[in-house]
Design a protein around this motif. Structure first.
Motif, PDB file in Angstrom:
ATOM      1  N   LYS A 150     -16.988  24.373  28.984  1.00  0.00           N
ATOM      2  CA  LYS A 150     -17.303  26.014  28.952  1.00  0.00           C
ATOM      3  C   LYS A 150     -18.565  25.920  29.649  1.00  0.00           C
ATOM      4  O   LYS A 150     -18.856  24.677  30.157  1.00  0.00           O
ATOM      5  N   PHE A 151     -18.776  26.616  30.838  1.00  0.00           N
ATOM      6  CA  PHE A 151     -19.599  26.936  31.596  1.00  0.00           C
ATOM      7  C   PHE A 151     -21.426  26.529  30.374  1.00  0.00           C
ATOM      8  O   PHE A 151     -21.297  27.793  30.266  1.00  0.00           O
ATOM      9  N   LEU A 202     -21.919  38.070  32.747  1.00  0.00           N
ATOM     10  CA  LEU A 202     -20.708  36.760  32.621  1.00  0.00           C
ATOM     11  C   LEU A 202     -19.451  36.859  32.144  1.00  0.00           C
ATOM     12  O   LEU A 202     -18.318  37.087  32.004  1.00  0.00           O
ATOM     13  N   LYS A 203     -20.234  36.871  30.231  1.00  0.00           N
ATOM     14  CA  LYS A 203     -19.582  37.231  29.231  1.00  0.00           C
ATOM     15  C   LYS A 203     -18.442  38.602  29.355  1.00  0.00           C
ATOM     16  O   LYS A 203     -17.524  38.505  28.731  1.00  0.00           O
ATOM     17  N   THR A 253     -10.442  29.744  38.925  1.00  0.00           N
ATOM     18  CA  THR A 253     -10.848  30.298  37.759  1.00  0.00           C
ATOM     19  C   THR A 253     -12.833  29.384  38.239  1.00  0.00           C
ATOM     20  O   THR A 253     -14.048  30.959  38.390  1.00  0.00           O
ATOM     21  N   GLN A 254     -12.173  28.459  38.258  1.00  0.00           N
ATOM     22  CA  GLN A 254     -14.072  28.594  38.326  1.00  0.00           C
ATOM     23  C   GLN A 254     -15.171  28.735  40.153  1.00  0.00           C
ATOM     24  O   GLN A 254     -15.763  29.413  39.822  1.00  0.00           O
ATOM     25  N   MET A 255     -13.788  28.654  41.155  1.00  0.00           N
ATOM     26  CA  MET A 255     -14.300  29.662  42.237  1.00  0.00           C
ATOM     27  C   MET A 255     -14.671  30.869  41.543  1.00  0.00           C
ATOM     28  O   MET A 255     -15.932  31.945  42.411  1.00  0.00           O
ATOM     29  N   GLN A 256     -14.049  31.376  40.970  1.00  0.00           N
ATOM     30  CA  GLN A 256     -14.139  33.403  40.870  1.00  0.00           C
ATOM     31  C   GLN A 256     -15.499  33.689  39.892  1.00  0.00           C
ATOM     32  O   GLN A 256     -15.936  33.701  40.396  1.00  0.00           O
ATOM     33  N   PHE A 257     -15.936  32.059  38.855  1.00  0.00           N
ATOM     34  CA  PHE A 257     -16.299  31.805  38.122  1.00  0.00           C
ATOM     35  C   PHE A 257     -17.976  32.206  39.835  1.00  0.00           C
ATOM     36  O   PHE A 257     -19.196  32.595  39.294  1.00  0.00           O
ATOM     37  N   ALA A 258     -17.846  31.178  40.287  1.00  0.00           N
ATOM     38  CA  ALA A 258     -18.687  30.660  41.080  1.00  0.00           C
ATOM     39  C   ALA A 258     -19.214  31.966  41.808  1.00  0.00           C
ATOM     40  O   ALA A 258     -20.423  32.867  41.773  1.00  0.00           O
ATOM     41  N   LEU A 261     -21.353  34.242  39.503  1.00  0.00           N
ATOM     42  CA  LEU A 261     -22.414  34.024  38.664  1.00  0.00           C
ATOM     43  C   LEU A 261     -23.094  34.557  40.532  1.00  0.00           C
ATOM     44  O   LEU A 261     -24.760  34.586  39.948  1.00  0.00           O
ATOM     45  N   LEU A 262     -22.842  34.354  41.610  1.00  0.00           N
ATOM     46  CA  LEU A 262     -23.685  34.774  41.918  1.00  0.00           C
ATOM     47  C   LEU A 262     -24.008  36.708  42.078  1.00  0.00           C
ATOM     48  O   LEU A 262     -25.271  36.921  42.580  1.00  0.00           O
TER      49      LEU A 262
END
Length: 269
Positions: A150-151, A202-203, A253-258, A261-262
């Motif tokens: 997880k992040f 984020l959750k 998914t990680q790109m979308q998370f980044a 996150l911004l």
């Protein structure tokens, strides 16, 4: 008088290259592709993506480059800035960085896709959006935790370098203070960002994310400690986030998370 809204924020993002045990670092891919991804998706008002830079996974030997990267986020009105305006035609400013040239318009709100060609092998600029006038600079550092699923948003860094393996320049300190004048290895520095609020944000978007009080004792913690110290001195902000390998959470998914996150930073910091 009405209440003022949040102050604009410029987020400068770094990732790392490979290191022992991690042949392909997901943060290199994320940061290299972030400016294009953001350009397609967009960002909330008041948020500007600044520089996107890949760092060598190294401690002491790469420290001069790290500080040049951090100094590059300081306002051009600050005399200590390492940026230098060397040419100004009617439409554009040409900004000289230690590792090449990138372009931005004089209003600091348009990206031009001319990537820098590095003179220094330890990091490279992969994209640049610019800077909003009177905005708060924030340095967002992304690192990988190969064992994570997880992040993790890191609340703090400690003043200890105990590398489990040599860094990419061959340095392997053990139980050494990162900054000697700060005292012993138990000294810690905390981010001024609201980590709990970011995790909640984020959750709500569906990401598996947690807070963390332990950024390790390797290069991630080393960089974060220096960045937090620099941010405190300059009145800026700094944040470190650990991501899993792409085999644990896929690249899309990680790109979308980044990008989320911004948005979380803009909403909570």
């Amino acid at each position: 008088m009405g209440s003022e809204g949040p102050k604009p924020v410029v987020i400068h993002v770094t990732g790392f290259k490979k290191f022992q045990g991690v042949a392909e670092n997901p943060t290199e891919t994320i940061v290299s592709n972030l400016s294009d991804f953001v350009q397609k998706r967009g960002l909330p008002n008041g948020v500007t993506l600044g520089s996107c830079i890949i760092l060598e996974t190294a401690g002491d030997g790469a420290l001069p480059m790290l500080y040049q990267v951090m100094e590059s986020g300081i306002s051009r009105n600050d005399a200590s800035s390492n940026e230098q305006v060397v040419w100004k035609p009617s439409a554009f400013l040409r900004t000289c960085y230690p590792d090449g040239l990138v372009w931005s318009d004089r209003n600091w709100d348009i990206e031009f896709l001319q990537f820098a060609k590095g003179f220094y092998p330890r990091y490279r600029v992969v994209g640049y959006y610019g800077r909003s006038i009177d905005s708060i600079p924030l340095r967002l550092h992304l690192g990988v935790n190969g064992g994570a699923h997880k992040f993790a948003i890191e609340r703090q860094a400690v003043n200890e370098a105990s590398f489990r393996c040599p860094d990419e320049l061959g340095w392997q300190p053990q139980r050494l203070p990162i900054v000697l004048v700060d005292g012993g290895t138990s000294q810690a520095r905390q981010t001024s960002c609201s980590v709990e609020a970011m995790v909640k944000f984020l959750k709500m978007k569906g990401y598996d994310v947690m807070t963390s009080d332990d950024a390790g004792r390797f290069v991630c913690n080393y960089v974060y400690y220096h960045s937090l110290r620099f941010a405190e001195q300059k009145g800026h902000k700094s944040l470190f986030v650990h991501v899993p390998l792409f085999s644990k959470i896929d690249e899309e998914t990680q790109m979308q998370f980044a990008v989320s996150l911004l948005e979380a930073i803009a909403a909570t910091c």
